[in-house]
Design an enzyme around this catalytic site. Structure first.
Site, PDB file in Angstrom:
ATOM      1  N   ASP A 241     -15.570  -4.146 -10.038  1.00  6.94           N
ATOM      2  CA  ASP A 241     -14.851  -3.535 -11.284  1.00  6.94           C
ATOM      3  C   ASP A 241     -14.528  -4.477 -12.454  1.00  6.94           C
ATOM      4  O   ASP A 241     -15.345  -4.139 -13.727  1.00  6.94           O
ATOM      5  CB  ASP A 241     -13.697  -2.660 -10.943  1.00  6.94           C
ATOM      6  CG  ASP A 241     -13.928  -1.714 -11.812  1.00  6.94           C
ATOM      7  OD1 ASP A 241     -14.451  -1.362 -13.354  1.00  6.94           O
ATOM      8  OD2 ASP A 241     -12.755  -1.259 -11.950  1.00  6.94           O
TER       9      ASP A 241
ATOM     10  N   TYR B 294     -10.317   2.003  -3.878  1.00  4.37           N
ATOM     11  CA  TYR B 294     -10.738   2.616  -5.101  1.00  4.37           C
ATOM     12  C   TYR B 294     -10.871   4.629  -3.941  1.00  4.37           C
ATOM     13  O   TYR B 294     -11.627   5.509  -3.854  1.00  4.37           O
ATOM     14  CB  TYR B 294     -12.047   2.673  -5.313  1.00  4.37           C
ATOM     15  CG  TYR B 294     -11.742   2.590  -6.990  1.00  4.37           C
ATOM     16  CD1 TYR B 294     -11.765   0.774  -6.752  1.00  4.37           C
ATOM     17  CD2 TYR B 294     -12.193   3.033  -7.674  1.00  4.37           C
ATOM     18  CE1 TYR B 294     -11.847   0.180  -7.691  1.00  4.37           C
ATOM     19  CE2 TYR B 294     -12.400   2.033  -9.024  1.00  4.37           C
ATOM     20  CZ  TYR B 294     -12.192   0.454  -9.074  1.00  4.37           C
ATOM     21  OH  TYR B 294     -11.387  -0.209 -10.525  1.00  4.37           O
TER      22      TYR B 294
ATOM     23  N   ASP C  53      -9.150 -15.114  -8.353  1.00  5.43           N
ATOM     24  CA  ASP C  53      -8.964 -16.079  -9.619  1.00  5.43           C
ATOM     25  C   ASP C  53      -9.578 -17.309  -9.646  1.00  5.43           C
ATOM     26  O   ASP C  53      -9.631 -17.077 -11.411  1.00  5.43           O
ATOM     27  CB  ASP C  53      -7.032 -15.844  -8.807  1.00  5.43           C
ATOM     28  CG  ASP C  53      -6.991 -17.081  -7.851  1.00  5.43           C
ATOM     29  OD1 ASP C  53      -8.069 -16.984  -7.049  1.00  5.43           O
ATOM     30  OD2 ASP C  53      -5.827 -16.864  -7.640  1.00  5.43           O
TER      31      ASP C  53
ATOM     32  N   LYS D 160      -9.975 -12.786  -1.809  1.00  3.60           N
ATOM     33  CA  LYS D 160      -9.024 -12.964  -1.803  1.00  3.60           C
ATOM     34  C   LYS D 160      -8.249 -13.359  -0.301  1.00  3.60           C
ATOM     35  O   LYS D 160      -7.100 -12.292  -0.077  1.00  3.60           O
ATOM     36  CB  LYS D 160      -7.466 -12.583  -2.693  1.00  3.60           C
ATOM     37  CG  LYS D 160      -6.751 -13.646  -2.943  1.00  3.60           C
ATOM     38  CD  LYS D 160      -5.914 -13.281  -3.855  1.00  3.60           C
ATOM     39  CE  LYS D 160      -4.583 -14.270  -5.259  1.00  3.60           C
ATOM     40  NZ  LYS D 160      -5.229 -15.631  -5.070  1.00  3.60           N
TER      41      LYS D 160
END
Ligand code: NAD
Length: 357
Positions: free
Chosen positions: A245, A124, A221, A187
């Site tokens: 988000d 972002y 995930d 991740k």
């Protein structure tokens, strides 16, 4: 002593929601002096900018604001006022508690999660290069064959500074609010540089809170699957911007959706409280939509101001009105065209009555 608070009604359904929220907060026992500051579409027409300096000055002065949603025109027009506010005030932490209230129809009960999202960097940051641009070509050159020549590129910066600041915020929030655990989500098996730095920093911060708040880690995930299977096992979760988000919408869905999901954007000594949802323009002026999300954002604000009793009183009243299921807006009825649904104002009034019971 009264607290001075900037109230930004916003546009679309914002002003109706802000009015209902102001009334219930005034009835909660907290003494608030409201400084109303208009921003958004109508202000753009009158003053040439949707976010005049006077609004920022008011928030800087009062240090606390609560705002209704503000429309962002698509394809042109002005840039998001919400993003501009976060940037101008360096509101680096986005706090989204997702708690189930009895009476809200959901697949799970006992969900009480808090998503802490880093608000300033990651994908972002807005560092993007169009395909074929000179900058994109430079990056393609640096990547030594790992990026196709016709790729557009978005850069993902994750800094030690911002990671430390957000993880420490999550631990402080956990400690101050009697929460048990902070889970860091990223991740690093794939993004070893950026997400690796995020986890390494998080582990360092966690050491400061050893014995007070537990710490664990999930890959994003796997976290998503955990949340839709066993959400009751998790508590405070902290993560970089993009994962935050996505997961905050997922968690809002777990507890009943946009109508009930509050939020806050917090910086050093300054905070802006707002619902997750937008300005729902098609319902503007109809006294129809659910004020719960903005009212619960008001509960967060009262806690931030140290008004714990008023916050508890207001939250209990909201929970009671929802559990009773009578004086609630259309979206909380079993059937969306239920003729017994009440309006925004009437739901607010029912909450005021519940506080005096
Ligand atoms: P939205 O959240 O405004 O509305 C989507 C749908 O959700 C609505 O049509 C309505 O059915 C439902 N909904 C939303 N709030 C509700 C409530 N309080 N009670 C009951 N139902 C509710 O999303 P959108 O249509 O994508 O966005 C509309 C505008 O709001 C856009 O201009 C967008 O940029 C802006 N927006 C502003 C903020 C903000 O101010 N922080 C946040 C998100 C979107």
């Amino acid at each position: 002593m009264a607290h001075s608070v900037t109230l930004i009604p916003g546009d679309g359904v914002g002003p109706e929601l802000a009015e209902a929220t102001r009334r219930v907060i005034d009835a909660s026992g907290a003494e608030i002096e409201w400084e109303v500051q208009e921003a958004g579409l109508a202000v753009m027409e009158a003053e040439g900018t949707p976010l005049p300096e006077r609004v920022l000055e008011s928030i800087r002065r009062n240090k606390v604001a609560i705002k209704g949603p503000i429309t962002t025109p698509r394809g042109g027009g002005f840039r998001s006022v919400n993003v501009a506010l976060r940037k101008a005030l360096d509101l680096y932490a986005c706090l989204r508690p997702c708690k189930h209230y009895a009476g809200v129809r959901t697949r799970f009960e006992n969900v009480d999660l808090v998503v802490v999202r880093e608000n300033t960097e990651d994908l972002y940051a807005g560092v993007e290069f169009e395909e074929g641009s000179a900058e994109a070509k430079q990056v393609v050159g640096l990547a030594g064959g790992r990026i196709r020549e016709d790729a557009a590129i978005s850069i993902k910066p994750i800094s030690a500074f911002a990671s430390e600041r957000i993880v420490d915020f999550a631990f402080r929030y956990a400690k101050e609010n009697g929460r048990r655990k902070v889970t860091a989500v990223a991740k690093d098996n794939i993004m070893k540089a950026t997400d690796g730095l995020f986890y390494r920093t998080a582990r360092e911060v966690a050491k400061r809170y050893e014995g007070e708040v537990e710490y664990d880690e999930w890959l994003v995930d796997a976290m998503c699957m955990q949340l839709v299977q066993k959400p009751e096992l998790y508590d405070v979760m902290v993560m970089p911007n993009l994962y935050g988000d996505i997961l905050s919408d997922l968690c809002a869905g777990l507890v009943g959706g946009l109508g009930v999901a509050p939020g806050a954007n917090i910086g050093e000594g300054v905070a802006v409280f707002e619902a997750i949802h937008g300005s729902a323009p098609k319902y503007a002026g109809q006294n129809k939509v659910n004020p719960t999300a903005l009212i619960l954002s008001g509960v967060l604000m009262l806690r931030y101001l140290g008004e714990r009793e008023a916050a508890d009183r207001l939250e209990k009243a909201v929970a009671a009105v929802i559990a009773e299921g009578k004086d609630v807006t259309y979206d909380m009825k079993p059937n969306r065209d239920d003729p017994t649904a009440v309006g925004t104002r009437e739901m607010g009034e029912a909450i005021v009555r519940a506080m005096s019971r």
